[in-house]
Design a protein around this motif. Structure first.
Motif, PDB file in Angstrom:
ATOM      1  N   GLU A   1      -7.178  -5.552   5.855  1.00 14.15           N
ATOM      2  CA  GLU A   1      -7.573  -7.015   5.245  1.00 14.15           C
ATOM      3  C   GLU A   1      -6.527  -7.390   4.189  1.00 14.15           C
ATOM      4  O   GLU A   1      -6.295  -8.317   3.905  1.00 14.15           O
ATOM      5  CB  GLU A   1      -8.783  -7.196   4.856  1.00 14.15           C
ATOM      6  CG  GLU A   1      -9.166  -6.613   3.545  1.00 14.15           C
ATOM      7  CD  GLU A   1      -9.259  -4.835   3.734  1.00 14.15           C
ATOM      8  OE1 GLU A   1      -9.302  -4.518   2.576  1.00 14.15           O
ATOM      9  OE2 GLU A   1      -9.122  -4.352   4.603  1.00 14.15           O
ATOM     10  N   MET A   2      -5.811  -6.113   3.725  1.00 12.19           N
ATOM     11  CA  MET A   2      -4.870  -6.668   2.479  1.00 12.19           C
ATOM     12  C   MET A   2      -3.550  -7.079   3.036  1.00 12.19           C
ATOM     13  O   MET A   2      -2.863  -6.473   4.017  1.00 12.19           O
ATOM     14  CB  MET A   2      -4.714  -5.351   1.691  1.00 12.19           C
ATOM     15  CG  MET A   2      -5.754  -5.123   0.917  1.00 12.19           C
ATOM     16  SD  MET A   2      -5.472  -3.692  -0.369  1.00 12.19           S
ATOM     17  CE  MET A   2      -4.479  -4.601  -1.526  1.00 12.19           C
TER      18      MET A   2
ATOM     19  N   LEU B   1       0.726  -1.155   0.132  1.00 14.04           N
ATOM     20  CA  LEU B   1      -0.079   0.034   0.079  1.00 14.04           C
ATOM     21  C   LEU B   1       0.936   1.148   0.261  1.00 14.04           C
ATOM     22  O   LEU B   1       1.694   1.406   0.973  1.00 14.04           O
ATOM     23  CB  LEU B   1      -0.731   0.144   1.324  1.00 14.04           C
ATOM     24  CG  LEU B   1      -2.000  -0.942   1.352  1.00 14.04           C
ATOM     25  CD1 LEU B   1      -2.751  -0.834   2.546  1.00 14.04           C
ATOM     26  CD2 LEU B   1      -2.891  -0.522   0.149  1.00 14.04           C
TER      27      LEU B   1
ATOM     28  N   SER C   1      -7.629  -0.443   5.038  1.00  7.40           N
ATOM     29  CA  SER C   1      -7.409  -1.827   4.618  1.00  7.40           C
ATOM     30  C   SER C   1      -6.476  -2.574   5.028  1.00  7.40           C
ATOM     31  O   SER C   1      -5.708  -3.085   4.652  1.00  7.40           O
ATOM     32  CB  SER C   1      -6.892  -1.609   2.903  1.00  7.40           C
ATOM     33  OG  SER C   1      -7.853  -0.740   2.368  1.00  7.40           O
TER      34      SER C   1
END
Lengths: 190, 589
Positions: free
Chosen positions: A47-48, A20, A45
Motif C-alpha cells: 500500500e505504500m 522501501l 507493504s
C-alpha cells in the motif's frame, strides 16, 4: 544500490522518503564482516507508494560504505546483532539436547552440531559425566561397559546410540540418557 | 547493634527513670525519618546537624551508590548499617557502545565481600553496568533474607551463577535480568529452582541467549502462583508461550519470547488459539518480546491492546500497516518502543491513537550511519501533534529538520527527556541545510522541565550557548560530533546549574574548556570526554587542582602516542581516592 550518502542533491529527496529499502544490518567496530546479503523481512507493504527496491543481495561491487566509527550510532551491540543475517536459525545453529545420567542430580545440555561422529560424542560424554561408556558393537551394544548411552528419537522411542548413521542420529535425537550398564543389558541383545 | 549514643541513665532501685531529653529527641527523629523515602530528602536531612546525620544514617533502608568508585564499600556500609536494599551503578554509559575496553573495572566482588560481613540481612540488590562473577552470585545466594535481584547491563557471570541463585535463594521473589551478557555454561538453571510452590513474582530473562529446558519452565510457572512478570527469551516458541500463558493468566507483564513457531508449520496444522490465551490475561498491561516475530500471529494480541500501558515492539520487524492493525486499539498506551521499520506512517498511526503517550523510543533496524532510515522529521512532527503529554523521547533517524524539533518543543511542554540521534554525523537540517542549533535551542527554551538531553546532527557553538543559558534543570547531557571550539563546552560548564553527568565524544573541546569547569566538578557525578582535544598536561592540571577528583586517562587500542591527545578522559569525585583495581590501560593522574 548504495550511493555514498550525499545530502546535497535534492533530486532523490522525495524518492528516498517513500522508498522501501532493506539496509545491511549494522556492523561492530573491527571484527565483523558485513555480509552483503540483507535479510528480507516479511515487509511487503504494497500500500505504500513509491518504489519497491529489491535489495541486490548478491552484488559485492557497490561503492564502500562510509567508514564506520566505533560506537556510532549509539546502539548497543546486542540490538545491532539481533538483526544480523547469521541469527537466522534455519540451519539450527546449535542442536542442543538434554542429557541425563542415572544418579546425577541435574541434567546437562550438549550441542550435537559440535560433534561429527560417534567416537567424538562418546568421548565428550565420558568427559562430561566422568564415566566410561566403552565401545559400541552392533551385536552386543555396549555390553561390558559401566554405562550405555540411549536416545529418544522423533517418534518417542528409546534407541541405542550407535545403530544408525551419525547424520541420521544427530537430526533425529531429541534427548539422551546415560543408563547404567546393568539395566542396559536388555537392549543390546534383542 | 553498636550505636554511639550516651548510655541510658541507670535506674535507682528498679524505678523507671525517663531517658535524657536528647535521647528522646533522637528516638522521635528516627521514627519520623523512617517516613522519608526520597534520596534527596534524606541527603538534605543528614546535613542538618550531627544527630540528624546519625538518625538518618540509621533509618536509611535503601542505599543508592551512583558511581561504585565514588565511595569505598566499607565507608558506605558502615554509615548506613541498616540498609536492606542496595543499588550500585558501575561503568559509564558510553561503555555500552564499545568506547571502553573490557576489564576496565566496576567489579562487584569487593562490595559483596563486605556485604557478607555487614549486610547479612540484605533483601534487595540492583546493579547496573557492573562486572559480576558467578562466585559473587553464589555469595549473594547465601544471604538468608535475599529476595530480589535486578541486574541491568551487567556481565561477567553465566548460567551457572543463575543456577546457584535459583537453587539457594529460598525466598527469591524477583530475578530480573535486563540487557545483561550471560555466558552459556550449559546448565539448565531453570530446573534449579526448588520443587514446591515458589514465591516468585517476577522472572525476566529475555536477554539470556541460551536455550532453556521448556518443561522445567512450564512446571516452574505452574507452581508460582504469585508470578506477575514473566519475560521469556527468544528460545521460547509461540506454542510454548501459549502453554505458559494458560498456566499464568494472572500475569501483568509479559515478554513473549520469539513469537514464532519453532518449526515450519504446515498448512492445516492444528495450532492453539493464541488469541484466547491473551484474552484470558485480563490484567496484562505490559507487553514485550516479539524477538523473531512472524507478523501473521500479531492479531493474537488484539484482546489485550485496550488495556496496555506499555508495548515494546523494538525487536519486531513489522511494517506500518501491521503496526496500525494493533496500535489502533491501544488507547491507554503510555510507553511505546518500536523499530523504525514502521516508518513515518506507522508513527502517524501512533499519534492518532495514543493520546496518553508519555515515552516513545524509535530504534533503527539498520544502525549504521549511512543506512536508509525510514523515519524522519515527518514522524517526529506527527508524534508531537498527536501526543501532547509526551515526557520522554529517544529517536533515531537520518533526516531531521529544525522545524520539526521546534514544533515538538512547542507541542510537548512536558518533555523531561529529549534524545535525538541523527545517525549520519554532522548532518544539517535536510531542508534548509542549516545546523540543528535552533531546534535544540527551542527544546531547552520551551521545555522547562527538561532534565536529560542528547544532541546530534550539525551543531555549532551557538547550540551550546542555548543549552548553557536555558538548560536550567538539565542533569544529563550527551554530546557527539558537535561544536566548533572550546567556547561550546565553556557555555555548558558555565551554565547548566544542575549538570551532573556530562558525556562528550569526538568534539573539538580542549584543555582551556576543561579548566572552566573547575568550580563544579565536585558537584557532578562524572565527566566523560573521548576523542576530543584534551592533552595529558591539561588533564594533569585538573587532577592537581582537585585532589578529590579521580582523573582517569583511558587508552584506546594500542599505546601509540598519537599527537599527544588523550583518548578518553573519565573523571569523577571520590571520597576514598583513586581505585586500586585500575587495569594497565588506565592511568590515574
Amino acid at each position: 544500490m548504495e550511493k555514498p550518502m550525499s545530502y546535497e542533491s535534492e533530486d532523490h529527496l522525495n524518492l528516498k522518503a517513500t522508498e522501501l529499502r532493506l539496509g545491511l544490518p549494522g556492523r561492530d567496530e573491527s571484527d565483523k564482516q558485513s555480509s552483503p546479503s540483507a535479510k528480507n523481512n516479511k515487509r511487503t507493504s504494497p500500500e505504500m507508494e513509491g518504489v519497491l527496491y529489491a535489495e541486490n543481495e548478491e552484488q559485492d561491487c557497490t561503492p564502500p560504505p562510509k567508514a564506520q566509527v566505533v560506537g556510532w550510532p549509539p546502539v548497543r551491540s546486542y540490538r545491532k546483532n539481533c538483526f544480523q543475517p547469521k541469527k537466522i536459525e534455519a540451519d539450527a545453529s546449535g542442536v542442543y539436547v538434554k542429557v541425563s545420567m542415572d544418579g546425577a542430580p541435574y541434567l546437562r545440555k550438549i550441542d550435537l552440531n559440535v560433534y561429527k561422529s560417534y567416537p567424538e560424542l562418546l568421548k565428550a560424554l565420558e568427559n562430561m559425566f566422568k564415566c566410561t561408556i566403552g565401545v559400541y558393537s552392533e551385536r552386543d551394544g555396549y555390553d561390558g561397559s559401566d554405562y550405555a548411552p540411549i536416545y529418544e528419537d522423533k517418534d518417542g522411542d528409546w534407541m541405542l546410540v550407535g545403530d544408525v548413521p551419525w547424520d541420521m542420529f544427530s537430526t533425529s535425537c531429541k534427548r539422551m540418557r546415560i543408563m547404567k550398564g546393568s539395566e542396559a543389558k536388555g537392549l543390546g541383545c534383542l | 547493634m553498636r550505636e554511639d549514643r550516651p548510655p541510658p541513665t541507670p535506674s535507682r532501685g528498679g524505678a523507671y527513670s525517663p531517658p535524657p531529653p536528647d535521647q528522646v529527641l533522637e528516638n522521635v527523629l528516627e521514627h519520623v525519618l523512617q517516613f522519608l523515602t526520597f534520596r534527596r530528602d534524606r541527603n538534605a536531612a543528614a546535613l542538618v546537624c550531627r544527630s540528624w546525620h546519625r538518625a538518618e544514617a540509621l533509618t536509611r533502608l535503601e542505599l543508592f551508590i551512583g558511581n561504585c568508585y565514588a565511595v569505598a564499600p566499607r565507608r558506605a556500609m558502615e554509615r548506613f548499617r541498616r540498609a536492606t536494599a542496595v543499588t550500585i551503578k558501575g561503568k559509564p554509559r558510553f561503555a555500552d557502545f564499545n568506547l571502553m575496553p573490557p576489564d576496565w573495572g566496576a567489579n562487584f566482588t569487593p562490595w559483596v565481600t563486605f556485604m557478607a560481613q555487614c549486610y547479612r540481612a540484605l533483601e534487595k540488590l540492583c546493579l547496573k553496568r557492573m562486572f559480576v562473577t558467578d562466585e559473587d552470585l553464589e555469595l549473594l545466594a547465601s544471604f538468608p533474607s535475599f529476595r530480589e535481584l535486578v541486574l541491568i547491563c551487567c556481565d561477567g557471570f553465566g548460567t551457572s551463577g543463575l543456577a546457584v541463585v535459583a537453587s539457594k535463594c529460598r525466598k527469591l521473589r524477583v530475578l530480573d535480568l535486563i540487557e545483561d551478557e550471560v555466558t552459556d555454561d550449559e546448565i539448565d538453571w531453570i530446573s534449579c529452582f526448588p520443587e514446591g510452590e515458589t514465591c516468585l513474582e517476577s522472572l525476566i530473562f529475555d536477554c539470556v541467549e541460551c536455550p532453556i529446558y521448556f518443561e522445567a519452565l512450564e512446571r516452574l510457572v505452574a507452581r508460582s502462583p504469585s508470578l506477575k512478570k514473566l519475560k521469556l527469551n527468544r528460545y521460547v516458541s509461540i506454542v510454548q508461550l501459549y502453554r505458559l500463558m494458560i498456566r499464568a493468566p494472572q500475569l501483568t507483564h509479559l515478554g513473549t519470547g520469539s513469537f514464532s513457531p519453532s518449526e515450519i508449520v504446515a498448512q492445516g496444522d492444528q495450532e492453539p488459539d493464541y488469541s484466547s490465551a491473551f484474552d484470558a490475561c485480563r490484567s496484562l498491561v505490559c507487553l514485550s518480546g516479539f524477538r523473531e516475530i512472524v507478523p501473521d500471529y500479531l492479531p493474537a494480541i488484539y484482546p489485550v491492546c485496550a488495556n496496555l500501558t506499555s508495548l515494546n515492539f523494538s525487536y519486531a520487524n513489522i511494517s506500518a500497516e501491521q503496526l496500525r492493525s494493533v496500535i489502533r486499539y491501544c488507547h491507554k498506551l503510555q510507553i511505546f518502543w518500536v523499530l523504525d521499520t514502521v516508518c513515518d506512517a506507522g508513527l502517524q498511526a501512533v499519534a492518532a491513537t495514543c493520546k496518553d503517550l508519555r515515552e516513545l523510543r524509535v530504534f533503527p533496524i539498520d544502525a549504521r550511519e549511512d543506512s536508509e532510515a525510514p523515519v524522519s522529521d515527518v514522524g517526529l512532527l506527527a508524534i508531537s501533534e498527536g501526543c501532547r503529554k509526551l515526557q520522554s523521547i529517544l529517536y533515531f533517524c537520518q533526516r531531521m529538520t529544525n522545524a520539526a524539533v521546534i514544533a515538538m518543543s512547542e507541542n510537548c511542554p512536558e518533555l523531561v527527556v529529549f534524545r535525538l540521534c541523527i545517525m549520519g554525523r554532522h548532518l544539517p537540517d535536510h531542508v534548509t541545510r542549516e545546523p540543528m542549533d535552533e531546534g535544540f535551542g527551542a527544546i531547552v527554551k520551551n521545555c522547562k522541565k527538561l532534565t536529560r538531553l542528547a544532541t546530534s546532527g550539525l551543531l555549532t557553538d551557538r547550540a551550546f550557548s542555548y543549552i548553557g543559558q536555558y538548560g536550567k534543570l538539565v542533569r544529563t547531557l550527551s554530546v557527539a560530533f558537535a561544536g566548533d571550539s572550546d567556547t561550546g563546552l565553556k557555555y555548558v560548564l558555565e551554565g547548566c546549574p544542575r549538570l551532573q553527568k556530562l558525556e562528550i565524544r569526538d568534539s573539538p573541546f580542549g584543555d582551556s574548556a576543561l579548566r572552566t569547569g573547575l568550580h563544579r566538578y565536585y558537584n557532578m557525578r562524572f565527566l566523560w570526554m573521548s576523542s576530543c582535544r584534551l592533552t595529558r598536561r591539561g588533564c594533569k592540571e585538573i587532577a592537581q587542582q582537585m585532589p578529590h577528583l579521580v582523573v582517569e586517562m583511558i587508552n584506546g587500542e594500542e599505546e601509540e602516542v598519537k599527537d599527544d591527545y588523550v583518548d578518553t578522559l573519565y573523571m569523577y569525585r571520590s571520597l576514598d581516592g583513586p581505585r586500586a583495581d585500575a587495569p594497565s590501560f588506565v592511568t590515574i593522574l
